[in-house]
Design an enzyme around this catalytic site. Sequence first.
Site, PDB file in Angstrom:
ATOM      1  N   HIS A 142      47.366  66.704  -1.702  1.00 23.87           N
ATOM      2  CA  HIS A 142      48.699  67.313  -1.817  1.00 23.87           C
ATOM      3  C   HIS A 142      49.492  66.665  -2.949  1.00 23.87           C
ATOM      4  O   HIS A 142      50.184  67.354  -3.696  1.00 23.87           O
ATOM      5  CB  HIS A 142      49.466  67.201  -0.498  1.00 23.87           C
ATOM      6  CG  HIS A 142      49.050  68.210   0.526  1.00 23.87           C
ATOM      7  ND1 HIS A 142      49.590  69.460   0.606  1.00 23.87           N
ATOM      8  CD2 HIS A 142      48.126  68.142   1.508  1.00 23.87           C
ATOM      9  CE1 HIS A 142      49.019  70.128   1.590  1.00 23.87           C
ATOM     10  NE2 HIS A 142      48.129  69.341   2.157  1.00 23.87           N
ATOM     11  N   GLY A 182      51.651  79.309   3.343  1.00 25.99           N
ATOM     12  CA  GLY A 182      52.327  79.358   2.044  1.00 25.99           C
ATOM     13  C   GLY A 182      53.690  78.688   2.049  1.00 25.99           C
ATOM     14  O   GLY A 182      54.455  78.830   1.088  1.00 25.99           O
TER      15      GLY A 182
END
Length: 189
Positions: free
Chosen positions: A60, A19
Amino acid sequence: MDDLRVARSELILGGQKSGKTSRAEALAAAWLAQSAAHRAVYIATAQAWGEEMRARIERHRQDRARRVPAMETVEEPQDIVRAIAAHSRPGTLVVVDCLTLWLTARMMPPPGNVALPAPEEELMAHAVAAAAGPLVLVSNEIGLGVVPMGRETRAFVDALGRLNQQGARACERVTLMVAGLPVPVKGHP
């Protein structure tokens, strides 16, 4: 995420898929929401050395554009100290993601490239101190397991550990990400 107040500087550590990037992006989004005059710049250090990495980088990019559309992306796999200096302004939050890939490119370049001198940790501390605006550094915590067998791998784990320590000393706040949850390490209220 718990505390999304932007610190002057924050080092976000964690394992793969813990995360780290999500927290950095959430901080950037919170920063941008505070004022129409605020900007955010994402300094990407990844290099596409193969097809899988190319696909990963593209995914991404798309995810980042969806989650924080107003954040500008700059690709700089080598000279992040210069990139931080070039983009840091009082109203601009700079995210560097990630120190691990930057160090990998310097110490273990792909075939045909020359390894660069080991990063000078003092330069990173100087970059953090000299940043005119808020700075978020993302790095992997890889030193929690067994000692690697290979000499080169041990050297890398040691170098990243030293770099993370220097970053932790230089940054106002340090957050460890575990299973998507921020664990305060330093400087949290």
